[in-house]
Design a protein around this motif. Sequence first.
Motif, mmCIF file in Angstrom:
data_model
loop_
_atom_site.group_PDB
_atom_site.id
_atom_site.type_symbol
_atom_site.label_atom_id
_atom_site.label_comp_id
_atom_site.label_asym_id
_atom_site.label_seq_id
_atom_site.Cartn_x
_atom_site.Cartn_y
_atom_site.Cartn_z
ATOM 1 N N THR A 27 0.846 -1.190 0.000
ATOM 2 C CA THR A 27 0.000 0.000 0.000
ATOM 3 C C THR A 27 0.879 1.236 0.000
ATOM 4 O OG1 THR A 27 -1.687 -1.170 1.265
ATOM 5 C CG2 THR A 27 -1.833 1.239 1.221
ATOM 6 N N ALA A 28 0.615 2.136 -0.944
ATOM 7 C CA ALA A 28 1.320 3.412 -1.014
ATOM 8 C C ALA A 28 0.323 4.526 -0.738
ATOM 9 C CB ALA A 28 1.937 3.604 -2.388
ATOM 10 N N GLU A 29 0.695 5.440 0.150
ATOM 11 C CA GLU A 29 -0.142 6.593 0.444
ATOM 12 C C GLU A 29 0.680 7.859 0.276
ATOM 13 O OE1 GLU A 29 -2.976 8.636 3.830
ATOM 14 O OE2 GLU A 29 -2.125 6.661 4.214
ATOM 15 N N LEU A 30 0.133 8.797 -0.478
ATOM 16 C CA LEU A 30 0.778 10.093 -0.656
ATOM 17 C C LEU A 30 0.579 10.902 0.613
ATOM 18 C CD1 LEU A 30 2.223 12.114 -2.513
ATOM 19 C CD2 LEU A 30 -0.035 12.766 -3.391
ATOM 20 N N VAL A 31 1.687 11.216 1.292
ATOM 21 C CA VAL A 31 1.589 11.898 2.586
ATOM 22 C C VAL A 31 2.037 13.355 2.547
ATOM 23 C CG1 VAL A 31 1.751 9.772 3.939
ATOM 24 C CG2 VAL A 31 3.849 11.035 3.360
ATOM 25 N N GLU A 32 2.733 13.741 1.477
ATOM 26 C CA GLU A 32 3.200 15.126 1.397
ATOM 27 C C GLU A 32 3.311 15.540 -0.064
ATOM 28 O OE1 GLU A 32 7.204 17.737 2.448
ATOM 29 O OE2 GLU A 32 6.948 15.782 3.389
ATOM 30 N N VAL A 33 2.821 16.743 -0.344
ATOM 31 C CA VAL A 33 2.974 17.352 -1.660
ATOM 32 C C VAL A 33 3.652 18.699 -1.443
ATOM 33 C CG1 VAL A 33 1.798 18.209 -3.718
ATOM 34 C CG2 VAL A 33 0.878 16.209 -2.506
ATOM 35 N N ASP A 34 4.818 18.863 -2.045
ATOM 36 C CA ASP A 34 5.584 20.105 -1.913
ATOM 37 C C ASP A 34 5.935 20.555 -3.327
ATOM 38 O OD1 ASP A 34 7.191 22.218 -1.179
ATOM 39 O OD2 ASP A 34 8.841 20.963 -0.467
ATOM 40 N N GLY A 35 5.037 21.317 -3.941
ATOM 41 C CA GLY A 35 5.220 21.697 -5.335
ATOM 42 C C GLY A 35 5.140 20.450 -6.207
ATOM 43 N N ARG A 36 6.229 20.180 -6.936
ATOM 44 C CA ARG A 36 6.256 18.990 -7.809
ATOM 45 C C ARG A 36 6.718 17.739 -7.057
ATOM 46 N NH1 ARG A 36 9.749 18.983 -12.164
ATOM 47 N NH2 ARG A 36 11.297 20.048 -10.913
ATOM 48 N N ARG A 37 7.209 17.893 -5.842
ATOM 49 C CA ARG A 37 7.753 16.785 -5.043
ATOM 50 C C ARG A 37 6.623 16.061 -4.313
ATOM 51 N NH1 ARG A 37 9.289 17.576 0.077
ATOM 52 N NH2 ARG A 37 10.328 15.858 1.079
ATOM 53 N N LEU A 38 6.607 14.741 -4.461
ATOM 54 C CA LEU A 38 5.590 13.888 -3.833
ATOM 55 C C LEU A 38 6.287 12.925 -2.888
ATOM 56 C CD1 LEU A 38 3.660 12.925 -7.104
ATOM 57 C CD2 LEU A 38 3.255 14.910 -5.618
ATOM 58 N N VAL A 39 5.779 12.792 -1.665
ATOM 59 C CA VAL A 39 6.361 11.868 -0.691
ATOM 60 C C VAL A 39 5.302 10.828 -0.322
ATOM 61 C CG1 VAL A 39 7.457 11.618 1.566
ATOM 62 C CG2 VAL A 39 7.847 13.702 0.212
ATOM 63 N N PHE A 40 5.684 9.566 -0.446
ATOM 64 C CA PHE A 40 4.785 8.451 -0.159
ATOM 65 C C PHE A 40 5.305 7.639 1.016
ATOM 66 C CE2 PHE A 40 4.460 9.374 -4.622
ATOM 67 C CZ PHE A 40 3.122 9.234 -4.928
#
Length: 126
Positions: free
Chosen positions: A81-94
Amino acid sequence: MTIDAGLRAVVLIMVERGDTAAKIGSGDVPVLGTPRLLAIAEAATVRAVHDHLAPGQTSVGTKVTLEHRAASPVGTHVEVTAELVEVDGRRLVFEVTARDSKRTVATATIERVVVDRERFLSGLSG
């Protein structure tokens, strides 16, 4: 399109001989190889945002931290399971979790960056 934290995707696999460390060369035991586990985790991150990217956009992996905690022999079902936890402009943290029926197999943090596909590919030539 907008990409917001909270997007999720799940990839379910059954470990097969081709997924093992022995088969892919990352070890000599017949259990889910870490490189294969990472590929599945990245696939889950791609799936989580795919339908939320603008036309012409894609995402590319830039950073991974993975803790492979437990062995999964051939025949084991593993749910990633992958969950997107942070969006910082174009940067995505899962945040990624892999589990079998008994325990957590692995945890990971995967970062991706949203790019224009054509511009990204044009930068490769030359």
